[in-house]
Design a protein around this motif. Structure first.
Motif, PDB file in Angstrom:
ATOM      1  N   ILE A 273       0.834  -1.234  -0.062  1.00  0.00           N
ATOM      2  CA  ILE A 273      -0.025  -0.156   0.039  1.00  0.00           C
ATOM      3  C   ILE A 273       0.832   1.245   0.100  1.00  0.00           C
ATOM      4  N   SER A 274       0.627   2.055  -0.848  1.00  0.00           N
ATOM      5  CA  SER A 274       1.579   3.224  -1.159  1.00  0.00           C
ATOM      6  C   SER A 274       0.681   4.336  -0.418  1.00  0.00           C
ATOM      7  N   ASP A 275       1.368   5.468   0.105  1.00  0.00           N
ATOM      8  CA  ASP A 275       0.983   6.563   0.690  1.00  0.00           C
ATOM      9  C   ASP A 275      -0.091   7.575  -0.238  1.00  0.00           C
ATOM     10  N   PRO A 276      -1.015   7.939   0.617  1.00  0.00           N
ATOM     11  CA  PRO A 276      -2.068   8.771  -0.196  1.00  0.00           C
ATOM     12  C   PRO A 276      -1.494   9.946  -0.902  1.00  0.00           C
ATOM     13  N   VAL A 277      -1.879  10.488  -1.797  1.00  0.00           N
ATOM     14  CA  VAL A 277      -1.672  11.350  -2.723  1.00  0.00           C
ATOM     15  C   VAL A 277      -1.458  12.919  -2.068  1.00  0.00           C
ATOM     16  N   TYR A 278      -2.702  13.004  -1.211  1.00  0.00           N
ATOM     17  CA  TYR A 278      -2.958  14.192  -0.575  1.00  0.00           C
ATOM     18  C   TYR A 278      -3.536  13.968   0.783  1.00  0.00           C
ATOM     19  N   SER A 279      -3.480  14.960   1.705  1.00  0.00           N
ATOM     20  CA  SER A 279      -4.238  15.188   2.999  1.00  0.00           C
ATOM     21  C   SER A 279      -4.905  16.413   3.279  1.00  0.00           C
ATOM     22  N   LEU A 280      -5.997  16.194   3.971  1.00  0.00           N
ATOM     23  CA  LEU A 280      -6.826  17.596   4.172  1.00  0.00           C
ATOM     24  C   LEU A 280      -6.184  18.225   5.523  1.00  0.00           C
ATOM     25  N   LYS A 281      -5.220  17.533   6.235  1.00  0.00           N
ATOM     26  CA  LYS A 281      -4.558  18.294   7.150  1.00  0.00           C
ATOM     27  C   LYS A 281      -3.121  18.560   7.059  1.00  0.00           C
ATOM     28  N   TYR A 282      -2.671  19.629   7.677  1.00  0.00           N
ATOM     29  CA  TYR A 282      -1.103  19.861   7.529  1.00  0.00           C
ATOM     30  C   TYR A 282      -0.350  18.925   8.627  1.00  0.00           C
ATOM     31  N   GLY A 283       0.662  18.187   7.740  1.00  0.00           N
ATOM     32  CA  GLY A 283       1.500  17.576   8.845  1.00  0.00           C
ATOM     33  C   GLY A 283       2.308  16.448   8.197  1.00  0.00           C
ATOM     34  N   GLU A 285       4.727  14.735   5.663  1.00  0.00           N
ATOM     35  CA  GLU A 285       5.304  14.978   4.487  1.00  0.00           C
ATOM     36  C   GLU A 285       4.520  15.972   3.782  1.00  0.00           C
ATOM     37  N   TYR A 286       3.155  16.120   4.307  1.00  0.00           N
ATOM     38  CA  TYR A 286       2.134  16.905   3.508  1.00  0.00           C
ATOM     39  C   TYR A 286       2.298  18.254   4.027  1.00  0.00           C
ATOM     40  N   THR A 287       3.036  18.887   3.245  1.00  0.00           N
ATOM     41  CA  THR A 287       3.394  20.305   3.771  1.00  0.00           C
ATOM     42  C   THR A 287       3.170  21.474   2.746  1.00  0.00           C
ATOM     43  N   LEU A 288       3.019  21.022   1.523  1.00  0.00           N
ATOM     44  CA  LEU A 288       2.790  21.997   0.535  1.00  0.00           C
ATOM     45  C   LEU A 288       1.176  22.358   0.255  1.00  0.00           C
ATOM     46  N   HIS A 289       0.778  23.588   0.443  1.00  0.00           N
ATOM     47  CA  HIS A 289      -0.548  23.893   0.236  1.00  0.00           C
ATOM     48  C   HIS A 289      -1.043  24.165  -1.077  1.00  0.00           C
ATOM     49  N   ARG A 290      -2.331  23.639  -1.357  1.00  0.00           N
ATOM     50  CA  ARG A 290      -2.956  23.868  -2.370  1.00  0.00           C
ATOM     51  C   ARG A 290      -4.579  23.963  -2.092  1.00  0.00           C
ATOM     52  N   GLN A 291      -5.207  24.446  -3.530  1.00  0.00           N
ATOM     53  CA  GLN A 291      -6.441  24.869  -3.349  1.00  0.00           C
ATOM     54  C   GLN A 291      -7.435  24.201  -4.710  1.00  0.00           C
ATOM     55  N   THR A 292      -8.414  23.788  -4.396  1.00  0.00           N
ATOM     56  CA  THR A 292      -9.016  22.996  -5.547  1.00  0.00           C
ATOM     57  C   THR A 292      -9.888  24.308  -6.310  1.00  0.00           C
ATOM     58  N   ARG A 293      -9.866  24.354  -7.464  1.00  0.00           N
ATOM     59  CA  ARG A 293     -10.532  25.617  -8.208  1.00  0.00           C
ATOM     60  C   ARG A 293     -12.110  25.502  -7.907  1.00  0.00           C
ATOM     61  N   VAL A 301      -0.205  18.338   0.047  1.00  0.00           N
ATOM     62  CA  VAL A 301       0.451  17.498  -0.824  1.00  0.00           C
ATOM     63  C   VAL A 301       2.137  17.229  -0.601  1.00  0.00           C
ATOM     64  N   LYS A 302       2.619  16.317  -1.072  1.00  0.00           N
ATOM     65  CA  LYS A 302       4.161  16.192  -0.635  1.00  0.00           C
ATOM     66  C   LYS A 302       4.993  17.238  -1.531  1.00  0.00           C
ATOM     67  N   GLN A 303       6.292  17.187  -1.343  1.00  0.00           N
ATOM     68  CA  GLN A 303       7.123  18.599  -2.082  1.00  0.00           C
ATOM     69  C   GLN A 303       7.117  17.952  -3.768  1.00  0.00           C
ATOM     70  N   ASP A 304       7.164  16.739  -3.987  1.00  0.00           N
ATOM     71  CA  ASP A 304       7.125  16.185  -5.344  1.00  0.00           C
ATOM     72  C   ASP A 304       5.882  16.116  -6.139  1.00  0.00           C
ATOM     73  N   PHE A 305       5.098  16.881  -5.713  1.00  0.00           N
ATOM     74  CA  PHE A 305       3.622  16.725  -6.229  1.00  0.00           C
ATOM     75  C   PHE A 305       3.474  17.230  -7.740  1.00  0.00           C
ATOM     76  N   THR A 306       4.299  18.344  -8.046  1.00  0.00           N
ATOM     77  CA  THR A 306       4.325  18.770  -9.093  1.00  0.00           C
ATOM     78  C   THR A 306       5.025  18.214 -10.452  1.00  0.00           C
ATOM     79  N   LYS A 307       5.797  17.165  -9.800  1.00  0.00           N
ATOM     80  CA  LYS A 307       6.536  16.246 -10.950  1.00  0.00           C
ATOM     81  C   LYS A 307       5.444  15.265 -11.373  1.00  0.00           C
ATOM     82  N   HIS A 308       4.280  14.845 -10.854  1.00  0.00           N
ATOM     83  CA  HIS A 308       3.443  13.667 -11.339  1.00  0.00           C
ATOM     84  C   HIS A 308       1.958  14.509 -11.498  1.00  0.00           C
ATOM     85  N   TYR A 309       1.853  15.874 -11.207  1.00  0.00           N
ATOM     86  CA  TYR A 309       0.464  16.222 -11.633  1.00  0.00           C
ATOM     87  C   TYR A 309       0.826  17.887 -11.972  1.00  0.00           C
TER      88      TYR A 309
END
Length: 380
Positions: A273-283, A285-293, A301-309
């Motif tokens: 089982i791999s780690d989830p892509v996102y988290s609704l809470k800060y903490g 590895e999930y330190t990069l803030h984003r917002q849905t449109r 999300v994680k720091q390498d989020f922009t490499k895959h999305y």
């Protein structure tokens, strides 16, 4: 001090029986103990009677010493004058101040002396320190037993993540939602959750039923707690435990085999089982803030989020839809629980005829419901 009332009554009965049988030394001892636990008028009257008896005895001894008979009480010191003096307190001012502070606190965090951001390690450290200072065998100040129970109750709530979340949101009343969910899931678990809280069992869990430097054991009969040193009982339990242990290594391995298999299966599952892509809470590895449109829902999300999305890509839009669905579902569940709590409080007020409780129900906060309504109002 209400928690000590039952023990105080027992001590008074022992003191009264000793007084009637002429054992005034024993009567004074248990009468003083009853006064420390829970002062009453009957106990105060009994202490006055015991003091009068010792005073009269002292006068008789003095008269006898002036005549032909010697005063034998002076050979070992005047016991009458010694026993007539009030018993000095066996607790320090620091212990008394600690008990008063705990009993005056209503907030669980204040009771343990920790912040609301305290970790599990900090909570356990604070509980160990407070429990050792307030245990009735160490602290005999009036109200120490109630303070000891309060510390155990505070730790049992804050150390449970679900109970702590409800307590942080709604205070002590929020804990009722935890009990209601457990009632629906399992009747046995509900009975255990509603059973009388046992601070001694929690203390035993941390210290094995004894202080780190002693052999103090804590046991319970009915609703009364007893404290004492019982080395023979401990040895008997150890002997019985050794008697029932498997006699061969093969038997022990067979008993551990199911646990070993379960551990291996769990380990393999975690690897797959791999780690989830996102988290609704800060903490973490999930330190990069984003917002849905669409609904402008915050997620991390994680720091390498922009490499895959990539920005504007189909996978990113699908992920944002998943985030919004997850967030809305979470708000719906919390909103439902808030409405249940509000309705339960209103019904209780109607049942007991309490206008204050009904007003409190009307003012009960429904933050998740309000947020859910705002979310759909700003939707495109």
């Amino acid at each position: 001090m209400e928690g000590n009332k039952e023990d105080a009554i027992k001590c008074y009965r022992i003191a009264r029986a000793a007084f009637d049988s002429g054992d005034y030394s024993k009567a004074r001892k248990f009468a003083n103990k009853s006064s420390r636990l829970y002062p009453t008028k009957n106990n105060s009257d009994l202490l006055n009677k015991i003091t009068d008896v010792h005073t009269n005895r002292a006068k008789e001894n003095k008269k006898a010493s002036n005549g032909s008979m010697p005063d034998f009480s002076t050979l070992h010191g005047s016991s009458a004058s010694t026993e007539s003096k009030p018993t000095a307190p066996t607790f320090t001012a620091e212990q008394m101040n600690l008990v008063k502070r705990i009993n005056s606190c209503k907030d669980y965090y204040d009771i343990l002396g920790v912040s609301k951001e305290a970790s599990e390690v900090e909570l356990k450290k604070a509980y160990r320190k407070m429990a050792l200072q307030l245990h009735p065998d160490k602290n005999t100040a009036p109200g120490a037993t109630d303070a000891f129970k309060s510390v155990g109750k505070a730790f049992s709530v804050l150390n449970d993540s679900e109970k702590r979340h409800q307590y942080d949101l709604y205070g002590p009343e929020g804990l009722s939602s935890v009990r209601s969910r457990r009632r629906n899931s399992s009747s046995d678990e509900y009975e255990n959750d509603n059973a009388e809280f046992d601070p001694q069992e929690l203390f035993n869990m941390f210290f094995g039923g004894q202080f780190p430097n002693g052999n103090v054991r804590v046991f319970r009969r009915g609703n009364t707690y007893y404290y004492g040193r019982n080395e023979n009982r401990r040895r008997a339990e150890n002997h019985q435990r050794r008697h029932h242990e498997p006699q061969t290594n093969f038997g022990a391995m067979m008993q551990l085999l199911p646990l070993l298999i379960l551990f291996i299966v769990s380990l393999m599952s975690n690897m797959l089982i791999s780690d989830p892509v996102y988290s609704l809470k800060y903490g973490g590895e999930y330190t990069l803030h984003r917002q849905t449109r669409n609904f402008h829902v915050d997620f991390y999300v994680k720091q390498d989020f922009t490499k895959h999305y990539k920005k504007g890509s189909v996978p990113l839009r699908q992920l944002e839809e998943t985030v919004e669905s997850d967030y809305i579902e979470q708000l719906r569940n919390m909103c439902y629980q808030e409405r249940v709590n509000k309705e339960n409080l209103r019904r209780k007020g109607v049942y007991f005829g309490s206008t204050d409780m009904i007003k409190k129900a009307e003012a009960y906060p429904t933050k998740s419901c309000n947020e859910l309504e705002k979310l759909f109002q700003r939707s495109p």
